[in-house]
Design a protein around this motif. Structure first.
Motif, PDB file in Angstrom:
ATOM      1  N   PRO A 165       0.494  -1.168   0.183  1.00  0.00           N
ATOM      2  CA  PRO A 165       0.345   0.138   0.098  1.00  0.00           C
ATOM      3  C   PRO A 165       0.806   1.129  -0.020  1.00  0.00           C
ATOM      4  O   PRO A 165       0.401   2.337   0.268  1.00  0.00           O
ATOM      5  N   GLY A 166       2.603   1.015   0.114  1.00  0.00           N
ATOM      6  CA  GLY A 166       3.225   2.147   0.304  1.00  0.00           C
ATOM      7  C   GLY A 166       2.712   2.672  -1.136  1.00  0.00           C
ATOM      8  O   GLY A 166       3.212   3.968  -1.500  1.00  0.00           O
ATOM      9  N   VAL A 167       2.220   2.391  -2.410  1.00  0.00           N
ATOM     10  CA  VAL A 167       2.547   2.912  -3.255  1.00  0.00           C
ATOM     11  C   VAL A 167       1.614   3.800  -3.910  1.00  0.00           C
ATOM     12  O   VAL A 167       1.008   4.530  -4.268  1.00  0.00           O
ATOM     13  N   ILE A 168       0.095   3.529  -2.878  1.00  0.00           N
ATOM     14  CA  ILE A 168      -1.036   4.428  -2.831  1.00  0.00           C
ATOM     15  C   ILE A 168      -0.710   6.308  -2.080  1.00  0.00           C
ATOM     16  O   ILE A 168       0.236   6.041  -1.132  1.00  0.00           O
ATOM     17  N   PRO A 169      -1.201   7.223  -2.303  1.00  0.00           N
ATOM     18  CA  PRO A 169      -1.082   8.572  -1.965  1.00  0.00           C
ATOM     19  C   PRO A 169      -0.951   7.683  -1.011  1.00  0.00           C
ATOM     20  O   PRO A 169      -2.592   7.793  -0.959  1.00  0.00           O
ATOM     21  N   ASP A 170      -0.970   8.872  -0.140  1.00  0.00           N
ATOM     22  CA  ASP A 170      -1.395   8.941   1.556  1.00  0.00           C
ATOM     23  C   ASP A 170      -2.841   9.616   1.573  1.00  0.00           C
ATOM     24  O   ASP A 170      -4.140   9.012   2.625  1.00  0.00           O
ATOM     25  N   ASP A 171      -3.631  10.838   0.727  1.00  0.00           N
ATOM     26  CA  ASP A 171      -4.591  11.736   0.628  1.00  0.00           C
ATOM     27  C   ASP A 171      -5.272  10.640  -0.621  1.00  0.00           C
ATOM     28  O   ASP A 171      -6.170  11.689  -0.470  1.00  0.00           O
ATOM     29  N   ALA A 172      -5.150  10.040  -1.344  1.00  0.00           N
ATOM     30  CA  ALA A 172      -5.990   8.556  -1.582  1.00  0.00           C
ATOM     31  C   ALA A 172      -7.387   8.359  -0.818  1.00  0.00           C
ATOM     32  O   ALA A 172      -6.541   7.577  -0.079  1.00  0.00           O
ATOM     33  N   ASN A 173      -8.277   8.495  -0.830  1.00  0.00           N
ATOM     34  CA  ASN A 173      -9.373   7.985  -0.097  1.00  0.00           C
ATOM     35  C   ASN A 173     -10.373   7.080  -0.623  1.00  0.00           C
ATOM     36  O   ASN A 173     -11.144   7.173   0.038  1.00  0.00           O
ATOM     37  N   LEU A 174     -10.567   6.698  -1.473  1.00  0.00           N
ATOM     38  CA  LEU A 174     -11.483   5.662  -2.721  1.00  0.00           C
ATOM     39  C   LEU A 174     -10.139   5.258  -3.331  1.00  0.00           C
ATOM     40  O   LEU A 174      -8.962   5.803  -4.188  1.00  0.00           O
ATOM     41  N   VAL A 175      -9.711   3.877  -3.092  1.00  0.00           N
ATOM     42  CA  VAL A 175      -8.654   3.473  -3.968  1.00  0.00           C
ATOM     43  C   VAL A 175     -10.249   1.876  -4.255  1.00  0.00           C
ATOM     44  O   VAL A 175     -10.794   1.077  -4.123  1.00  0.00           O
ATOM     45  N   VAL A 176      -9.198   1.666  -5.642  1.00  0.00           N
ATOM     46  CA  VAL A 176      -9.912   0.551  -6.346  1.00  0.00           C
ATOM     47  C   VAL A 176      -9.621  -0.812  -7.331  1.00  0.00           C
ATOM     48  O   VAL A 176      -8.829  -0.550  -7.722  1.00  0.00           O
ATOM     49  N   ILE A 177      -9.530  -1.956  -6.697  1.00  0.00           N
ATOM     50  CA  ILE A 177      -9.045  -2.971  -7.069  1.00  0.00           C
ATOM     51  C   ILE A 177      -9.632  -3.314  -7.637  1.00  0.00           C
ATOM     52  O   ILE A 177     -11.528  -4.336  -6.606  1.00  0.00           O
ATOM     53  N   GLY A 178      -9.799  -4.777  -8.609  1.00  0.00           N
ATOM     54  CA  GLY A 178     -10.620  -6.581  -8.854  1.00  0.00           C
ATOM     55  C   GLY A 178      -9.777  -6.892  -8.281  1.00  0.00           C
ATOM     56  O   GLY A 178      -8.367  -7.654  -7.803  1.00  0.00           O
ATOM     57  N   ASN A 179     -10.292  -8.627  -7.839  1.00  0.00           N
ATOM     58  CA  ASN A 179     -10.214  -9.436  -7.640  1.00  0.00           C
ATOM     59  C   ASN A 179     -11.519 -10.286  -7.887  1.00  0.00           C
ATOM     60  O   ASN A 179     -12.805 -10.291  -7.767  1.00  0.00           O
TER      61      ASN A 179
END
Length: 447
Positions: free
Chosen positions: A199-213
């Protein structure tokens, strides 16, 4: 969003691409070489990094979907819908409701309760959708916005304060819905989430993360605990589980062929994949589910969200009444009925057997096939004169189309360069026709 010029700057184990355009904030590469034990001697699939100064016309390319290639084809490997038509028992159930089409849909609550009962959650946590794509279009209001104050003024604009990160390669509609609403989006190019610090590659200020699974088009099935690492206070993680009812607990192996549903990590619900985040769903997670592929009802538009009740309420704000039609509601209830669950289980077992046979046949014909836990796979076609390339695959795709065979191009997915094709799992007779067609095309080139 239009055209964005992308500049690169290095950081630690990633490359950040910053955009001066509206919508696309940056693209990050967080590569991992341990993707499900993949053989990295095979040709790479366009990881990048893209050169500094690359010009993107992203949205137009990302709007391309497999149904455009499949339209009119005699043999369809481009669309991941399992069958050409719904199962007979579902067709009969839908036909029985045709006489009710003169009335407005009235069974939303009953349908919501049936789905909630299937998943073991409260009906307030279910949002019925006119296809999951409709749900993606509502994401800009996931934190509110667009509401009016008591005095009639706007409390805040739709999407205010929202910053999103979308993991790619993946289904492009969530990204398009956000960028089209001028939401800043970070594109994270990453296949594996097994590193604890991913998760360190996600910006700290991103408040929505979209992942397919599992992820479309790679077929990677992430472990639920790896996805949960993306959670933090104030952040919502949307997990697109459109294919999870057909997903196996690992890549291709013989055990999957004989046991298409069970695994050592089986969830309490016999119908749930152990990596689904619906059972014991953590707060802050929204899960998207689709009926389109498994039950072959793409024309009905059937899907739903499972999430926290307050999030569901915000997403529902401003939707028109009767957003989901009578036949779609019927299909949803049928899908979670005992008959639907049993049919889905048997169909999954058939799919897994076909997938094992398909991989064996393609590999024997000199295709490079990537491991997949989904009802589709990435495969690099053989090339007689040197290694395969985006250009050779593009040409092959066109020549197959001329023969009535549709395959899914992959240069429309961020992170892939088009060397590989995405192929839906099909029965052996269809796979044999595909292999024969490719061999004939390449033989005619030599002639």
């Amino acid at each position: 969003m239009g055209i964005s010029t992308v500049q690169a700057e290095p950081i630690a184990d990633a490359t950040i691409y910053r955009s001066g355009g509206v919508g696309l904030a940056e693209v990050r590469h967080g590569m991992s070489s341990d993707w499900m034990g993949c053989d990295w001697d095979k040709p790479r699939l366009g990881w990048g990094p893209w050169p500094v100064g690359t010009v993107f016309t992203v949205n137009d390319v990302m709007k391309i979907h497999g149904d455009q290639a499949a339209r009119g084809a005699d043999l369809d490997f481009a669309v991941n819908v399992r069958h050409p038509a719904p199962p007979t028992w579902l067709q009969e159930a839908l036909a029985h409701r045709l006489g009710d089409l003169g009335a407005y849909p009235w069974e939303e609550q009953e349908t919501r309760e049936a789905i909630a009962d299937f998943h073991g959650c409260d009906p307030s946590e279910i949002m019925l959708l006119n296809g999951v794509a409709e749900g993606f279009s509502l994401l800009p209001q996931i934190f509110g916005g667009g509401r009016t104050t008591a005095a009639g003024g706007a409390a805040c604009r739709r999407g205010d304060g929202l910053r999103a990160a979308v993991l790619h390669p993946s289904f492009t509609e969530p990204d398009l819905a956000l960028t089209s609403a001028n939401i800043p989006v970070t594109r994270v190019i990453r296949w594996s989430l097994t590193d604890e610090d991913w998760p360190g590659v996600i910006p700290d200020d991103a408040n929505l993360v979209v992942i397919g699974n599992p992820t479309n088009p790679t077929g990677v099935l992430h472990r639920r605990e790896d996805i949960e690492r993306a959670l933090k206070p104030g952040r919502i993680v949307l997990v697109d589980e459109a294919f999870i009812d057909m997903a196996t607990s690992g890549p291709i192996d013989d055990a999957d062929a004989t046991d298409g549903v069970r695994s050592e990590r089986q969830s309490e619900n016999e119908g749930e994949c152990p990596e689904s985040l619906v059972p014991h769903r953590p707060a802050g997670v929204v899960v998207a589910r689709s009926l389109t592929k498994t039950f072959s009802v793409a024309g009905l538009r059937c899907g739903y969200f499972v999430g926290d009740a307050d999030v569901i309420e915000r997403l529902s704000h401003g939707r028109p009444p009767w957003a989901v039609g009578t036949l779609a509601l019927e299909a949803m209830r049928q899908a979670v009925s005992s008959r639907g669950i049993e049919w889905s289980r048997h169909d999954k077992e058939e799919m897994v057997r076909n997938r094992v046979a398909m991989v064996e046949a393609l590999t024997a014909a000199c295709w490079n096939v990537y491991p997949s836990a989904a009802p589709f796979m990435l495969a690099i076609p053989p090339e007689r004169y040197g290694p395969a390339s985006p250009e050779s695959t593009r040409r092959l795709t066109q020549e197959l189309a001329a023969r009535g065979i549709a395959v899914r191009r992959t240069d429309t997915f961020p992170g892939l360069d088009g060397t590989a094709l995405r192929l839906a799992v099909r029965p052996p007779r269809d796979v044999e026709q595909l292999i024969d067609a490719v061999q004939h095309i390449q033989s005619s080139r030599r002639a």
